[in-house]
Scaffold this active site. Structure first.
Site, PDB file in Angstrom:
ATOM      1  N   SER A   1     -16.900 -21.356  -0.872  1.00 39.64           N
ATOM      2  CA  SER A   1     -17.408 -20.114  -0.141  1.00 39.64           C
ATOM      3  C   SER A   1     -17.307 -18.884  -1.311  1.00 39.64           C
ATOM      4  O   SER A   1     -17.523 -19.091  -2.384  1.00 39.64           O
ATOM      5  CB  SER A   1     -17.142 -19.929   0.869  1.00 39.64           C
TER       6      SER A   1
ATOM      7  N   HIS B   1     -20.137 -25.727   7.049  1.00 45.82           N
ATOM      8  CA  HIS B   1     -19.284 -24.931   5.969  1.00 45.82           C
ATOM      9  C   HIS B   1     -17.798 -25.254   6.058  1.00 45.82           C
ATOM     10  O   HIS B   1     -17.110 -25.192   6.937  1.00 45.82           O
ATOM     11  CB  HIS B   1     -19.627 -23.435   6.562  1.00 45.82           C
TER      12      HIS B   1
HETATM   13  C1  GCU Z   1     -19.779 -15.254   4.691  1.00 45.58           C
HETATM   14  C2  GCU Z   1     -20.588 -14.418   3.498  1.00 45.58           C
HETATM   15  C3  GCU Z   1     -20.703 -15.788   2.552  1.00 45.58           C
HETATM   16  C4  GCU Z   1     -19.270 -16.341   2.240  1.00 45.58           C
HETATM   17  C5  GCU Z   1     -18.545 -16.847   3.353  1.00 45.58           C
HETATM   18  C6  GCU Z   1     -17.143 -17.335   3.096  1.00 45.58           C
HETATM   19  O1  GCU Z   1     -20.331 -16.220   5.511  1.00 45.58           O
HETATM   20  O2  GCU Z   1     -21.756 -14.042   4.057  1.00 45.58           O
HETATM   21  O3  GCU Z   1     -21.314 -15.065   1.339  1.00 45.58           O
HETATM   22  O4  GCU Z   1     -19.771 -17.365   1.306  1.00 45.58           O
HETATM   23  O5  GCU Z   1     -18.401 -15.660   4.352  1.00 45.58           O
HETATM   24  O6  GCU Z   1     -16.506 -17.071   2.204  1.00 45.58           O
HETATM   25  O7  GCU Z   1     -16.838 -18.378   3.997  1.00 45.58           O
END
Ligand code: GCU
Length: 474
Positions: free
Chosen positions: A309, A451
């Protein structure tokens, strides 16, 4: 107690200032490079105090760590990716400002990979000598910012070691990575496990961990799928981590501590540094790479950098710039990572720069309302990893991160690997869910679920690394 070179050498510092007491120090600490010996006399380095220059107040709370699910049988099922309408509807209802409908993606024109200021790029030499530098400069100027060079005073010290970690399967090293500016020290730490059973120097996976330090617990009392160190060691690889948000730069738009503040205060030319937090975190990965080059247990030509992420955006920027990384693994990193910025699906440039302005150089936000004016797009960033190895990973339900946008970015970028004759031209059609797609040094997978960085992701990243590194022996 303030920890200095002198009292570390005298064996007086056996404990972490953070309170991680269960790591045993089995042998005297030592400098990792002869150069560092020269530096030792020059300055006192708070090697045992991870927040010496940063302040313990910046420490983040770790989310509770779920037990590792070692049953991987569910992932043996492979099938075409088609997000269910119910998922699309529920995500769309939660964020009415976000497009999750493939049919509503607007046409876009990507900036050319090979359109250099000096003409069309047609050879690897031209790519390396002209285009690569141009693109890096553009990404620095417009997206991630400019970081400082490697500090002249950079030094490493193994401040904790246990040759019988993980029931004798691995050697633990905790390495303080430090430097000084104008006499002031800044220190962060690398946690490293090296497999004891190995032929020669070990390849290593370096995680740039933005989540809490519980995910990378050196005592192994807490074990996490986010950094499944025992599993990676079992596969014959060393495994390392830096807690980037805790020790390098806080993940906070209002941060007044951390490495960027440190440079603002003590650097000769602070105005030259426009780095956002992602860039600062990536910079720390390169300093770990500097350390690997000095450690005889590690094969510095077999280093994989990995992040999830926001950490995946970081590993991509690290791998794009620093050609010493042999493999760049990017997990669920979406917008600001491999996903095409011009594709209006999931998170957008406007949303990310509003929520996380500190991740980027301030210029990036200016493109929120004029995306077509952005002189780069993320396929060009992925392409900067070529001809080295790249492995993208997404999750089937993680539509916010736009898996298809990351895949299409890789499809475009693959033209640079093709220029080198290293990979075949790729198609728009995405690989099956849970499958490992490999095309020379390029790999991609989309794992079933949401995620996260899971054991199945790690398995596939390691399967790819096995293919890349096996001839060299592990
Ligand atoms: C949020 C953000 C993302 C990122 C994520 C994370 O959702 O909008 O761009 O990748 O956090 O780091 O878990």
């Amino acid at each position: 107690m303030r920890t200095t070179w002198e009292n570390i050498a005298a064996g007086e510092c056996g404990r972490w200032a953070t309170g991680t007491t269960a790591v045993r120090r089995r042998r005297p600490s030592k400098w990792a490079s002869p150069m560092a010996l020269l530096l030792a006399g020059a300055w006192v380095w708070a090697a045992g105090a991870p927040f010496s220059a940063y302040g313990a107040a910046s420490k983040q709370k770790s989310a509770s760590i779920a037990p590792i699910n070692t049953d991987l049988s569910a992932y043996e099922k492979k099938f075409p990716w088609k997000p269910p309408q119910t998922l699309i509807d529920s995500l769309s209802a939660k964020r009415t400002d976000t497009n999750y409908d493939e049919a509503k993606v607007q046409p876009y024109v990507l900036p050319g990979l090979f359109d250099s200021a000096g003409g069309k790029i047609t050879t690897p030499a031209q790519w390396e000598q002209q285009r690569r530098g141009e693109l890096i400069e553009l990404f620095r100027r417009e997206v991630y910012g400019v970081a400082p060079p490697k500090p002249d005073t950079l030094a490493f010290r193994t401040v904790e070691a246990d040759p019988k970690a993980m029931d004798g399967k691995a050697t633990l090293k905790r390495v303080a990575i430090g430097f000084q500016l104008k006499g002031e020290p800044f220190t962060f730490h690398l946690t490293l496990f090296v497999p004891n059973e190995r032929r020669g120097r070990a390849p290593v996976f370096l995680l740039l961990n933005h989540r809490g330090p519980d995910n990378t617990d050196p005592t192994r009392k807490t074990q996490s799928e986010f950094w499944p160190a025992e599993y990676v060691i079992g596969r014959g690889y060393a495994v390392a981590a830096i807690n980037v948000a805790d020790e390098v730069e806080p993940d906070n738009a209002k941060a007044t501590t951390g490495i960027r503040a440190f440079y603002r205060q003590h650097y000769d030319k602070p105005g030259e540094l426009t780095w956002g937090a992602l860039c600062a975190w990536a910079w720390s990965g390169s300093r770990a790479m500097d350390y690997f080059e000095t450690d005889p247990d590690i094969n510095p030509s077999r280093v994989a950098v990995i992040g999830h992420s926001r950490g995946g955006k970081t590993s991509l920027w690290a791998g794009a710039q620093d050609t010493r990384f042999a493999l760049t693994c990017v997990n669920n990193a979406g917008e600001g990572g491999p996903a095409l910025a011009r594709r209006n699906f999931g998170e957008t440039l406007g949303q990310i720069t509003r929520s996380f302005p500190h991740w980027f150089t301030p210029t990036y936000a200016n493109y929120a309302k004029k995306i077509d004016a952005l002189p780069v797009d993320q396929h060009q960033l992925v392409a900067l990893v070529a001809p080295r190895a790249y492995h993208g990973g997404d999750a089937s339900d993680d539509l916010w991160a736009d898996p298809r946008g990351s895949w299409l970015s890789l499809v475009e970028a693959s033209k640079v690997w093709a220029l080198y004759g290293k990979a075949a031209a790729m198609k728009d059609e995405m690989p099956l869910v849970n499958d490992l797609y490999v095309n020379g040094p390029i790999a991609y997978h989309i794992r079933e679920g949401g995620h996260g960085l899971t054991l199945w992701d790690w398995k596939l990243y390691l399967d790819h690394a096995d293919q890349l590194f096996k001839e060299a022996g592990k």
